[in-house]
Design an enzyme around this catalytic site. Structure first.
Site, mmCIF file in Angstrom:
data_model
loop_
_atom_site.group_PDB
_atom_site.id
_atom_site.type_symbol
_atom_site.label_atom_id
_atom_site.label_comp_id
_atom_site.label_asym_id
_atom_site.label_seq_id
_atom_site.Cartn_x
_atom_site.Cartn_y
_atom_site.Cartn_z
ATOM 1 N N ASP A 39 -30.051 90.022 -20.975
ATOM 2 C CA ASP A 39 -31.719 89.954 -20.474
ATOM 3 C C ASP A 39 -32.114 91.389 -19.914
ATOM 4 O O ASP A 39 -31.347 92.236 -19.925
ATOM 5 C CB ASP A 39 -31.617 88.824 -19.513
ATOM 6 C CG ASP A 39 -32.754 87.804 -19.625
ATOM 7 O OD1 ASP A 39 -33.818 88.513 -20.033
ATOM 8 O OD2 ASP A 39 -32.629 86.776 -18.960
ATOM 9 N N ASP A 72 -40.876 83.784 -22.567
ATOM 10 C CA ASP A 72 -40.065 82.719 -22.736
ATOM 11 C C ASP A 72 -41.010 81.356 -23.467
ATOM 12 O O ASP A 72 -42.297 81.410 -23.080
ATOM 13 C CB ASP A 72 -39.583 82.115 -21.690
ATOM 14 C CG ASP A 72 -38.311 82.883 -21.062
ATOM 15 O OD1 ASP A 72 -38.005 83.814 -21.699
ATOM 16 O OD2 ASP A 72 -37.808 82.712 -19.958
HETATM 17 C C1 GLA Z 1 -35.104 84.946 -19.092
HETATM 18 C C2 GLA Z 1 -34.891 84.703 -20.474
HETATM 19 C C3 GLA Z 1 -34.630 83.130 -20.550
HETATM 20 C C4 GLA Z 1 -33.351 82.563 -19.856
HETATM 21 C C5 GLA Z 1 -33.572 83.267 -18.394
HETATM 22 C C6 GLA Z 1 -32.357 83.046 -17.483
HETATM 23 O O1 GLA Z 1 -36.641 84.351 -18.648
HETATM 24 O O2 GLA Z 1 -35.660 85.276 -21.288
HETATM 25 O O3 GLA Z 1 -34.358 82.911 -21.916
HETATM 26 O O4 GLA Z 1 -32.097 83.560 -20.385
HETATM 27 O O5 GLA Z 1 -34.116 84.436 -17.953
HETATM 28 O O6 GLA Z 1 -32.639 83.593 -16.081
#
Ligand code: GLA
Length: 422
Positions: free
Chosen positions: A170, A225
């Site tokens: 990430d 996301d």
């Molecule tokens: C980010 C990523 C998500 C998930 C969260 C976990 O937002 O884009 O897909 O992995 O972190 O904290």
């Protein structure tokens, strides 16, 4: 701790240089044009077709533990997901303790994983699945757990010792880190373990990974996301979770970068997480049209027959997994009714009618009046010269040929997905 960190960083630098990385790097993450890095040690052939799996995040966030996940693994197998082609079982954020141990190692949270991570990975493998895990390029993960920055080689070695097959990496808490350099460092660390580990970049498309991530990792997120909403983004505190349609609309501009071992990742699936059946089916179909990685994110233990039917539709999955790995192109858009087309390896085509509007519509489509042409995705078909047979991927019926005008009702937020063959 500090020494360890320094050792890690210098080793990382050495490995990157010895891997032949032509340093032409930006020193900041600004808008300067991205230069494609030369990474001689490529990742090989770990993902010739888009990776398929299941990930904890969309349903459980950090509320995960071994008993829950063992139930999920069992459901993964008994529901037919594994037999349909899904392979990876991925733990997202929240699997570790809030601090590293005295050696600077990450620790699987003993309350959540009382038998340790190696034992859990062995269990996943014993079911014929591959095991994935999560961390972050920054100092902390997005949920505040210890990030990997400064521990790249140490963490990679730990994952390899546990039998990890997939790492999602990430981009939270990265301050002024250079994205390309940070991902290349972790990629080199994974390669140095000698274990094949699929590397999933998750920097949300902020630094155009489609321009440089080929050879660094096998897939890279292209957007922020996803949320389980068909066409309305959702504001959450200081960020925006994106609807399925918002994410879809960002894909045509980068279609040409998609291909074997370097997949544009429009984020994990929200099928079974609250949208209507039609919306779920449209979401899944469009991800298959894009040749997207398919990471289910629903509670497999409780999925309805409809959800299971969508996620395990082998004909749709075959379109996703087509070995050319081309992304679909949007051929037309009229009053909310879109036509998407994808070239397939057997000389056929996948065609998806998508009704984005709030009302049902009637498709009335004269093939010969719509030549398909798009050079970026290798598309050139003139239906006045060539005839294709039509097969409906959702009703699983043969429905005539392209000689005749295609007429069919299509519900709101739904698709009609066809496979065309000569
Ligand atoms: C980010 C990523 C998500 C998930 C969260 C976990 O937002 O884009 O897909 O992995 O972190 O904290």
């Amino acid at each position: 701790m500090k020494n360890n960190r320094l050792r890690n960083v210098s080793l990382a630098v050495l490995m990157v240089l010895s891997a032949g990385y032509a340093a032409n790097a930006q020193t900041n993450d600004g808008a300067a044009p991205v230069v494609v890095a030369k990474v001689e040690a490529t990742t090989g052939n770990l993902a010739p077709t888009p990776p398929m799996g299941w990930n904890t995040w969309n349903t459980f966030q950090t509320n995960i533990d071994e008993p829950l996940l063992k139930g999920m693994v069992e459901a993964y197998v008994s529901s037919g997901m594994r037999d349909a082609g899904y392979r990876y079982f991925v733990l997202d954020d929240g699997w570790m303790t809030m601090e590293r141990d005295q050696n600077g190692d990450l620790v699987a949270d003993p309350k959540k994983f009382p038998n340790g991570m190696k034992a859990f990975a062995d269990y996943v493998h014993s079911k014929g699945l591959k095991f994935g895990i999560y961390n972050c390029a920054g100092n902390k993960t997005c949920a505040g757990y210890p990030g990997t920055r400064g521990h790249e080689y140490q963490d990679a070695r730990l994952y390899a010792s546990w039998g990890v097959d997939f790492l999602k990496y990430d981009w939270c808490n990265t301050d002024s880190l250079n994205a390309r350099e940070a991902y290349i460092t972790m990629s080199s660390a994974l390669k140095a373990t000698g274990r094949p580990i699929v590397f999933s970049l998750c920097e949300w498309g902020n630094h155009q990974p489609w321009l440089w991530a080929k050879g660094v990792g096998e897939l890279y997120r292209t957007t922020g996301d996803i949320t389980a909403n068909f066409d309305k983004d959702k504001r959450i505190n200081n960020w925006t979770a994106l609807s399925v349609m918002t994410i879809l609309d960002k894909q045509p501009a980068i279609a040409q970068y998609n291909g074997p071992n370097h997949w544009n990742d429009p984020d994990m699936l929200e099928v079974g997480n609250g949208m209507t059946f039609n919306e779920d089916r449209a979401h899944f179909s469009m991800w298959c049209m894009l040749s997207a990685p398919l990471a289910a994110g629903n509670d497999l233990r409780k999925m309805s027959a409809q959800t299971q039917g969508i996620l395990t539709n082998k004909e749709a999955i075959a379109i996703d997994q087509d070995k050319l790995g081309l992304s679909a192109s949007r051929i037309s858009s009229d009053n909310g009714l879109e036509v998407w087309v994808k070239t397939l390896a057997d000389g056929g085509l996948a065609v998806c009618f998508l009704n984005r509007s709030a009302t049902p519509q009637n498709i009335s489509y004269s093939w010969k009046d719509h030549p398909f042409k798009n050079e970026t995705v290798n598309l050139d078909v003139d239906f006045s010269k060539v005839n294709y047979k039509l097969h409906d991927v959702w009703t699983k019926k043969d429905i005539g040929t392209t000689k005749r005008e295609f007429k069919q009702a299509i519900a709101s937020h739904d698709v009609v997905m066809l496979r065309l063959s000569k």
